[in-house]
Write a protein that holds these residues in place. Sequence first.
Motif, PDB file in Angstrom:
ATOM      1  N   LEU A  50       9.908  10.224   0.470  1.00 47.81           N
ATOM      2  CA  LEU A  50       9.922   8.933   1.155  1.00 47.81           C
ATOM      3  C   LEU A  50       8.686   8.146   0.724  1.00 47.81           C
ATOM      4  O   LEU A  50       7.560   8.516   1.060  1.00 47.81           O
ATOM      5  CB  LEU A  50       9.924   9.108   2.671  1.00 47.81           C
ATOM      6  N   SER A  51       8.903   7.086  -0.045  1.00 48.72           N
ATOM      7  CA  SER A  51       7.811   6.170  -0.377  1.00 48.72           C
ATOM      8  C   SER A  51       7.838   5.042   0.638  1.00 48.72           C
ATOM      9  O   SER A  51       8.896   4.497   0.949  1.00 48.72           O
ATOM     10  CB  SER A  51       7.977   5.602  -1.789  1.00 48.72           C
ATOM     11  N   ALA A  78       0.874  -1.176   0.000  1.00 44.29           N
ATOM     12  CA  ALA A  78       0.000   0.000   0.000  1.00 44.29           C
ATOM     13  C   ALA A  78       0.910   1.225   0.000  1.00 44.29           C
ATOM     14  O   ALA A  78       1.168   1.833   1.045  1.00 44.29           O
ATOM     15  CB  ALA A  78      -0.914  -0.016   1.222  1.00 44.29           C
ATOM     16  N   MET A  79       1.409   1.570  -1.186  1.00 44.71           N
ATOM     17  CA  MET A  79       2.452   2.593  -1.276  1.00 44.71           C
ATOM     18  C   MET A  79       1.890   4.007  -1.199  1.00 44.71           C
ATOM     19  O   MET A  79       0.864   4.326  -1.793  1.00 44.71           O
ATOM     20  CB  MET A  79       3.258   2.426  -2.575  1.00 44.71           C
ATOM     21  N   LEU A  80       2.622   4.813  -0.463  1.00 47.61           N
ATOM     22  CA  LEU A  80       2.305   6.229  -0.332  1.00 47.61           C
ATOM     23  C   LEU A  80       3.625   6.986  -0.268  1.00 47.61           C
ATOM     24  O   LEU A  80       4.627   6.454   0.221  1.00 47.61           O
ATOM     25  CB  LEU A  80       1.487   6.478   0.944  1.00 47.61           C
ATOM     26  N   THR A  81       3.650   8.206  -0.777  1.00 47.95           N
ATOM     27  CA  THR A  81       4.886   9.008  -0.779  1.00 47.95           C
ATOM     28  C   THR A  81       4.643  10.311  -0.042  1.00 47.95           C
ATOM     29  O   THR A  81       3.630  10.986  -0.269  1.00 47.95           O
ATOM     30  CB  THR A  81       5.355   9.311  -2.209  1.00 47.95           C
ATOM     31  N   THR A  82       5.553  10.641   0.842  1.00 38.19           N
ATOM     32  CA  THR A  82       5.498  11.933   1.532  1.00 38.19           C
ATOM     33  C   THR A  82       6.749  12.732   1.168  1.00 38.19           C
ATOM     34  O   THR A  82       7.809  12.155   0.922  1.00 38.19           O
ATOM     35  CB  THR A  82       5.405  11.750   3.060  1.00 38.19           C
ATOM     36  N   PHE A  83       6.616  14.050   1.110  1.00 40.77           N
ATOM     37  CA  PHE A  83       7.693  14.920   0.630  1.00 40.77           C
ATOM     38  C   PHE A  83       8.116  15.913   1.703  1.00 40.77           C
ATOM     39  O   PHE A  83       7.353  16.235   2.616  1.00 40.77           O
ATOM     40  CB  PHE A  83       7.257  15.700  -0.613  1.00 40.77           C
ATOM     41  N   SER A 111      10.286  -1.894   3.181  1.00 37.93           N
ATOM     42  CA  SER A 111       9.057  -1.146   3.416  1.00 37.93           C
ATOM     43  C   SER A 111       9.180   0.336   3.114  1.00 37.93           C
ATOM     44  O   SER A 111       8.185   1.067   3.232  1.00 37.93           O
ATOM     45  CB  SER A 111       8.611  -1.326   4.876  1.00 37.93           C
ATOM     46  N   ALA A 112      10.387   0.793   2.729  1.00 36.72           N
ATOM     47  CA  ALA A 112      10.527   2.220   2.449  1.00 36.72           C
ATOM     48  C   ALA A 112      11.745   2.473   1.567  1.00 36.72           C
ATOM     49  O   ALA A 112      12.687   1.682   1.525  1.00 36.72           O
ATOM     50  CB  ALA A 112      10.654   3.016   3.760  1.00 36.72           C
ATOM     51  N   VAL A 113      11.699   3.603   0.851  1.00 30.40           N
ATOM     52  CA  VAL A 113      12.814   4.040   0.016  1.00 30.40           C
ATOM     53  C   VAL A 113      12.872   5.561   0.082  1.00 30.40           C
ATOM     54  O   VAL A 113      11.843   6.239   0.031  1.00 30.40           O
ATOM     55  CB  VAL A 113      12.654   3.555  -1.444  1.00 30.40           C
ATOM     56  N   LEU A 114      14.088   6.088   0.225  1.00 31.90           N
ATOM     57  CA  LEU A 114      14.292   7.535   0.265  1.00 31.90           C
ATOM     58  C   LEU A 114      14.809   7.995  -1.086  1.00 31.90           C
ATOM     59  O   LEU A 114      15.814   7.498  -1.586  1.00 31.90           O
ATOM     60  CB  LEU A 114      15.308   7.896   1.358  1.00 31.90           C
ATOM     61  N   GLY A 115      14.118   8.957  -1.685  1.00 28.68           N
ATOM     62  CA  GLY A 115      14.533   9.513  -2.961  1.00 28.68           C
ATOM     63  C   GLY A 115      15.185  10.873  -2.773  1.00 28.68           C
ATOM     64  O   GLY A 115      14.594  11.770  -2.158  1.00 28.68           O
TER      65      GLY A 115
END
Length: 412
Positions: free
Chosen positions: A379-380, A207-212, A350-354
């Motif tokens: 951060l997704s 259930a992917m979500l991205t915060t900036f 569970s997460a990746v930092l772009g």
Amino acid sequence: MSTEVKVPTLGESVTEATIGEWLKQPGEPVAMDEPIASLETDKVAVEVPSPVAGVMGQQVVAVGETVNVGAVIATIEAGDGKATAPTPAPAAKEAAAPTPAAPTAPAPVEDSGDGVTTLSPAVRRLVLEHGVDPTRIKGSGKDGRLTKEDVLAAANAAPEAAPVPAAAPAPTPAANGAPGRREERVKMTRMRQTIAKRLKSAQETAAMLTTFNDVDMSAVIATRDKYRESFEKKHGVRLGFMSFFTKAVALAAHDIPSVNGRIDGDEIVYYDYLDVSIAVSAPNGLVVPIVRNAESLSFAGIEKAIADLGKRAKEGTLTMDDMTGGTFTISNGGVFGGLMSTPIINPPQSAVLGLHRIEDRPVVRDGEIVIRPMMYLALSYDHRLVDGREAVTFLKTIKEAIEDPTRLLIDL
């Protein structure tokens, strides 16, 4: 007498591979342990060494075919290379005879007298697109083989008005009258197929979500500029931004452990260590080798690990162990000029930092508009495991640590 060459063990859970390239042609001398073929697995390219010294014999399978671990792919004949061995491609020999110029550039390129080096499909395509002569380019890949970067560098360095070879005929106009229209169909490499499947699976499962957020890079830039020369002199490696962000991720993961965890069935697995997958560019595409125990490494240790992985990725010498595992990923799209993105999770993480490019932007500081070097962070995360509050807090901790690097030293 001939000796069979079999597909070696490729790593845990890896049972098959694809013949990516033959490094030795029939009739060529082969030393013991000298690579004769390159296999493409789900994660890395693996070279197959010769078990004995002799002459390259029969190539049992063709480039692009799938083979299982233990399968016979070639034979090595006894001899010193002077005898003629069976060859599946006599056309390569005929090409040496004086014949009319071919209308298109040949796939094999004569190599400094050691035989024929076969260009990969991607490299061959770039050679044709840019009209460069591959025999005049020095390869930086394994054993001097050409990479895409070599061809692009040669194309950029070539004179703008480089003439097209006179022997090449003009392209035949298409039926609709538009000249030069063409298309090429190239089989996806095994690595690219695996990347496609894994990324699509991540979208369908998590259930992917991205915060900036954005971060002011002034303090990190000033720190790096101040200690750049002394750091490199002492440690033998350049001080980059990745070590700051890796240390910041380790700091934030200590407070928000779910970001550095994963879902396994109906259980959550938490790690007390941080194995960071660092996305780096390789000739065959983007790969994510791992910096182990990043939470306990110094800045110099992190930079040395990243430099080593990047070098081996370019050379194509990464191993399965280098690619297996990883609890968190950092992807730096900024090196390619990306302003903002929504990175996809690397399962089962569970997460990746772009990270993205740094550019001067107007911001408000103490009631005044000033220019600062700013970067967008993304951060997704898998919302099944990581709550929105945790994701925002995690990213905010990274932002604060980068804007005030002292926090990285006092664990605050």
